[in-house]
Design an enzyme around this catalytic site. Structure first.
Site, PDB file in Angstrom:
ATOM      1  N   THR A  17      27.733 -20.815 131.596  1.00  0.00           N
ATOM      2  CA  THR A  17      28.742 -20.182 132.456  1.00  0.00           C
ATOM      3  C   THR A  17      28.460 -20.394 133.938  1.00  0.00           C
ATOM      4  O   THR A  17      29.383 -20.403 134.737  1.00  0.00           O
ATOM      5  CB  THR A  17      28.823 -18.652 132.204  1.00  0.00           C
ATOM      6  OG1 THR A  17      27.918 -18.295 131.166  1.00  0.00           O
ATOM      7  CG2 THR A  17      30.196 -18.232 131.826  1.00  0.00           C
ATOM      8  N   ARG A  21      20.517 -23.117 133.432  1.00  0.00           N
ATOM      9  CA  ARG A  21      19.549 -22.049 133.693  1.00  0.00           C
ATOM     10  C   ARG A  21      18.457 -22.086 132.630  1.00  0.00           C
ATOM     11  O   ARG A  21      18.750 -22.073 131.443  1.00  0.00           O
ATOM     12  CB  ARG A  21      20.272 -20.706 133.669  1.00  0.00           C
ATOM     13  CG  ARG A  21      19.478 -19.597 134.268  1.00  0.00           C
ATOM     14  CD  ARG A  21      20.282 -18.335 134.299  1.00  0.00           C
ATOM     15  NE  ARG A  21      21.393 -18.384 135.238  1.00  0.00           N
ATOM     16  CZ  ARG A  21      22.217 -17.369 135.443  1.00  0.00           C
ATOM     17  NH1 ARG A  21      22.054 -16.249 134.772  1.00  0.00           N
ATOM     18  NH2 ARG A  21      23.199 -17.465 136.314  1.00  0.00           N
ATOM     19  N   SER A 112      20.772 -16.694 139.576  1.00  0.00           N
ATOM     20  CA  SER A 112      21.549 -15.496 139.858  1.00  0.00           C
ATOM     21  C   SER A 112      20.708 -14.211 139.843  1.00  0.00           C
ATOM     22  O   SER A 112      19.772 -14.076 140.618  1.00  0.00           O
ATOM     23  CB  SER A 112      22.711 -15.424 138.881  1.00  0.00           C
ATOM     24  OG  SER A 112      23.599 -14.416 139.240  1.00  0.00           O
ATOM     25  N   HIS A 113      21.025 -13.313 138.926  1.00  0.00           N
ATOM     26  CA  HIS A 113      20.377 -11.991 138.872  1.00  0.00           C
ATOM     27  C   HIS A 113      19.138 -11.981 137.985  1.00  0.00           C
ATOM     28  O   HIS A 113      18.538 -10.936 137.792  1.00  0.00           O
ATOM     29  CB  HIS A 113      21.390 -10.996 138.329  1.00  0.00           C
ATOM     30  CG  HIS A 113      22.024 -11.508 137.075  1.00  0.00           C
ATOM     31  ND1 HIS A 113      22.961 -12.531 137.096  1.00  0.00           N
ATOM     32  CD2 HIS A 113      21.814 -11.216 135.792  1.00  0.00           C
ATOM     33  CE1 HIS A 113      23.303 -12.821 135.869  1.00  0.00           C
ATOM     34  NE2 HIS A 113      22.630 -12.046 135.046  1.00  0.00           N
ATOM     35  N   ASP A 276      23.050  -9.133 144.041  1.00  0.00           N
ATOM     36  CA  ASP A 276      22.118  -9.839 143.157  1.00  0.00           C
ATOM     37  C   ASP A 276      21.392 -10.976 143.879  1.00  0.00           C
ATOM     38  O   ASP A 276      21.551 -11.173 145.086  1.00  0.00           O
ATOM     39  CB  ASP A 276      22.845 -10.356 141.898  1.00  0.00           C
ATOM     40  CG  ASP A 276      23.655 -11.603 142.175  1.00  0.00           C
ATOM     41  OD1 ASP A 276      24.134 -11.766 143.316  1.00  0.00           O
ATOM     42  OD2 ASP A 276      23.812 -12.429 141.256  1.00  0.00           O
ATOM     43  N   THR A 343      35.729 -15.926 130.608  1.00  0.00           N
ATOM     44  CA  THR A 343      34.612 -15.490 131.441  1.00  0.00           C
ATOM     45  C   THR A 343      34.069 -16.651 132.282  1.00  0.00           C
ATOM     46  O   THR A 343      33.995 -17.776 131.809  1.00  0.00           O
ATOM     47  CB  THR A 343      33.501 -14.936 130.535  1.00  0.00           C
ATOM     48  OG1 THR A 343      34.030 -13.776 129.897  1.00  0.00           O
ATOM     49  CG2 THR A 343      32.262 -14.564 131.307  1.00  0.00           C
ATOM     50  N   LYS A 375      32.522 -15.542 143.485  1.00  0.00           N
ATOM     51  CA  LYS A 375      32.548 -14.110 143.737  1.00  0.00           C
ATOM     52  C   LYS A 375      31.647 -13.833 144.929  1.00  0.00           C
ATOM     53  O   LYS A 375      30.804 -14.661 145.269  1.00  0.00           O
ATOM     54  CB  LYS A 375      32.148 -13.328 142.500  1.00  0.00           C
ATOM     55  CG  LYS A 375      30.821 -13.714 141.918  1.00  0.00           C
ATOM     56  CD  LYS A 375      30.705 -13.152 140.506  1.00  0.00           C
ATOM     57  CE  LYS A 375      29.430 -13.621 139.843  1.00  0.00           C
ATOM     58  NZ  LYS A 375      29.644 -14.123 138.499  1.00  0.00           N
TER      59      LYS A 375
HETATM   60  C1  G1P Z   1      27.610 -13.534 132.849  1.00  0.00           C
HETATM   61  C2  G1P Z   1      28.808 -12.640 133.032  1.00  0.00           C
HETATM   62  C3  G1P Z   1      29.983 -13.446 133.527  1.00  0.00           C
HETATM   63  C4  G1P Z   1      29.593 -14.185 134.801  1.00  0.00           C
HETATM   64  C5  G1P Z   1      28.329 -15.000 134.564  1.00  0.00           C
HETATM   65  C6  G1P Z   1      27.829 -15.634 135.845  1.00  0.00           C
HETATM   66  O1  G1P Z   1      27.892 -14.509 131.889  1.00  0.00           O
HETATM   67  O2  G1P Z   1      29.146 -11.958 131.849  1.00  0.00           O
HETATM   68  O3  G1P Z   1      31.068 -12.598 133.760  1.00  0.00           O
HETATM   69  O4  G1P Z   1      30.616 -15.032 135.211  1.00  0.00           O
HETATM   70  O5  G1P Z   1      27.295 -14.160 134.059  1.00  0.00           O
HETATM   71  O6  G1P Z   1      27.489 -14.690 136.812  1.00  0.00           O
HETATM   72  P1  G1P Z   1      27.513 -14.387 130.336  1.00  0.00           P
HETATM   73  O7  G1P Z   1      26.025 -14.162 130.270  1.00  0.00           O
HETATM   74  O8  G1P Z   1      28.235 -13.180 129.817  1.00  0.00           O
HETATM   75  O9  G1P Z   1      27.990 -15.666 129.736  1.00  0.00           O
HETATM   76 ZN    ZN Z   2      24.697 -14.237 141.050  1.00  0.00          ZN
END
Ligand code: G1P
Ligand code: ZN
Length: 542
Positions: A17, A21, A112-113, A276, A343, A375
């Site tokens: 997504t 990673r 990311s986070h 984050d 998503t 975002k």
């Molecule tokens: C998660 C979030 C999704 C977001 C993505 C990247 O992905 O649910 O909304 O766009 O992180 O920040 P997921 O782990 O659910 O595939």
């Molecule tokens: Zn992030």
């Protein structure tokens, strides 16, 4: 000066997504980062890209990876290579930089986070010329290239000094080390009434902004300390650290629990936001209240014209499928479209580019608008502050009034983490198989209206994206959604999203889990989720 290095493919370089990673050590093995970066550079060259911006969230391996990418970009003949000073560039700032200066693409180093460190996570994201994450077709093509890769190119040069601004010439390329903060701050100044926010702060309005030891720290200081004269002690954890101080830089109820506790005190601050690792996510809190990201999206959309950047109104809203339908009700009242996408932020890009939507959001602490193609955490906090300054009301009051007008979508996400991948796949498969039998099923006071595996036809380019999550929708507007995470680095994560609508006349102040208990029971009875995935309880409830 250019070296051609022979290499063999790694099979696991499929971007999820948000880019590729993996554990940091995976990226650190010989040729791993290089293979993937070369695949991106082949893609960039294929589209005649001549410039590239590079930066990251400051986590462990950020600086080393940037040096490697600079050398590879130069060896691949990329004419202009823009490197953020100190290697620090938030994801929304990268998106803005690409758009403002017409750069061909960007490589953002971030998981990311997720936690950072040699034993934690690292990531590589690729953004295209519109400033947004690469589309599915582009990431697929990068993946295919990575699977057949035989060599990569790298310049045999010493490391570049990325701590001082300036330019350097390497082979045919100019390397520009630029200030990664400035352009972004200027953009915020055009969107928001900072003077008005300053006035609000002078009235004794108290706030906390938490950078969680990650990328937003320097941006927060530039905006809130230097432009808005805020006390330094209201800005928390603003020095980016390679290991984020050992925490998850994840602004949610679990990982920002200290901040949440502070806001729940009767004498707590009026407002708080946390961000984050790479600055694209946000969590919003008011005194005594947590604003769910789905509600935040709806409230920002309903009140956007309070800020100068949106004074003319918004043309449409977009939300990811699992995000609550609170925003749909706002769109309906405003008589504008509300798009439901899979998503991942990349699906919003086409809608924003085509001028079909102004504000977008996801339940996963992501909100943003057409000012960038990612975002944007700080943007969300500033829009909230701008709204609070104009309305002169507390966060709690704004929330309650919103629910009294639109009704309330009680909402929660239950995450089951580190499940065996095969078990998770089987669960999704079996759940899908029973969908046809659910039509009109009546149980626990709920009647099924629609049960499907979500697919999305992009209204702009007509592309079809299938199997994006199992969605059971009920007659009363309630929903249960299942998805497997695309960003995890260990086993599989099953996300169960629960939503129940309460009309403006109903009880708007119930406990969320209590309000959702029929749905939780329905889920266990029909899908037998916990037993099937061998879990006693969710690992995280948001
Ligand atoms: C998660 C979030 C999704 C977001 C993505 C990247 O992905 O649910 O909304 O766009 O992180 O920040 P997921 O782990 O659910 O595939
Ligand atoms: Zn992030």
């Amino acid at each position: 000066m250019i070296r051609t290095i022979q290499t063999t493919p790694f099979d696991d370089q499929k971007p999820g997504t948000s880019g590729l990673r993996k554990k940091t050590r995976v990226f650190m093995q010989p040729n791993y980062l290089e293979n993937f970066v070369q695949a991106i550079l082949f893609e960039l060259k294929e589209t005649n890209g001549t410039s590239l911006v590079i930066g990251g969230d400051g986590r462990y391996y950020n600086r080393q990876a940037i040096q490697t990418i600079i050398k590879m970009a130069a060896a691949n003949g990329i004419k202009h290579i823009y490197v953020a000073q100190n290697g620090l560039l938030s994801t929304p700032a990268a998106s803005h930089f690409i758009r403002k200066y017409g750069i061909s693409g960007g490589i953002i180093l971030s998981a990311s986070h997720n936690p950072g460190g040699i034993d934690e996570d690292f990531g590589v994201k690729f953004n295209t010329a519109n400033g947004g994450p690469a589309s599915e077709s582009v990431t697929n093509s990068i993946y295919e290239t990575s699977r057949n890769i035989t060599h990569y190119l790298i310049a045999d040069i010493p490391d570049i000094d990325m701590d001082s601004m300036g330019t350097a010439q390497v082979l045919q390329s100019t390397i520009h080390v630029f200030d990664g903060i400035d352009d972004y701050v200027q953009l915020m100044e055009t969107l928001f009434d900072l003077e008005r926010i300053k006035e609000l702060l002078k009235t004794g309005f108290s706030l906390r902004l938490d950078a969680m030891n990650a990328a937003t720290g320097p941006y927060l200081r530039a905006i809130f300390r230097d432009r808005l004269n805020m006390d330094e002690d209201t800005l928390l954890r603003c020095i980016p650290l390679e290991d984020f101080g050992g925490i998850h830089p994840d602004p949610n109820l679990k990982y920002a629990a200290g901040l949440v506790q502070e806001l729940m005190r009767p004498d707590g601050p009026d407002f708080a936001a946390a961000f984050d690792g790479d600055g694209d996510r946000n969590m919003i809190l008011g005194r005594g209240i947590f604003v769910t990201p789905s509600d935040s999206l709806a409230i920002l959309a309903a009140n956007a014209p309070s800020a100068p950047g949106y004074a003319a109104g918004i043309c449409g809203i977009a939300r990811s499928m699992p995000t609550s339908q609170a925003a749909d009700r706002v769109a309906e009242k405003l008589n504008i479209p509300c798009f439901e996408t899979p998503t991942g932020w990349k699906f919003f890009g086409n809608l924003l580019d085509a001028g079909l939507a102004t504000i977008c959001g996801e339940e996963s602490f992501g909100t943003g608008s057409n000012h960038v193609r990612e975002k944007d955490g700080i943007w969300a906090a500033l829009l909230w502050l701008n709204i609070l300054a104009v309305k002169g009301k507390s966060v709690q009051k704004i929330m309650h009034e919103h629910w009294q007008r639109f009704g309330r979508n009680y909402y929660s996400r239950h995450d089951y983490e580190a499940i065996d991948s095969k078990i998770a796949q089987d669960f999704m498969h079996e759940a899908e198989e029973i969908l046809p039998s659910l039509k009109n099923k009546h149980l626990c006071g709920l009647t099924v209206k629609k049960a499907e595996n979500f697919s999305y036809k992009d209204p702009v380019d007509g592309s079809l994206t299938q199997k994006q999550g199992i969605c059971v929708a009920f007659e009363d507007g309630s929903r249960i959604v299942f998805r497997l995470s695309g960003t995890g680095t260990q086993g599989a994560t099953l996300r169960v999203y629960l939503e129940r609508y309460e009309t403006p006349q109903g009880n708007l102040t119930r406990d969320t889990q209590e309000a959702l208990k029929d749905l939780i029971l329905w889920n266990e009875t029909v899908f037998n989720t916990k037993q099937k995935i061998k879990k006693n309880a969710p690992d995280v409830i948001t």
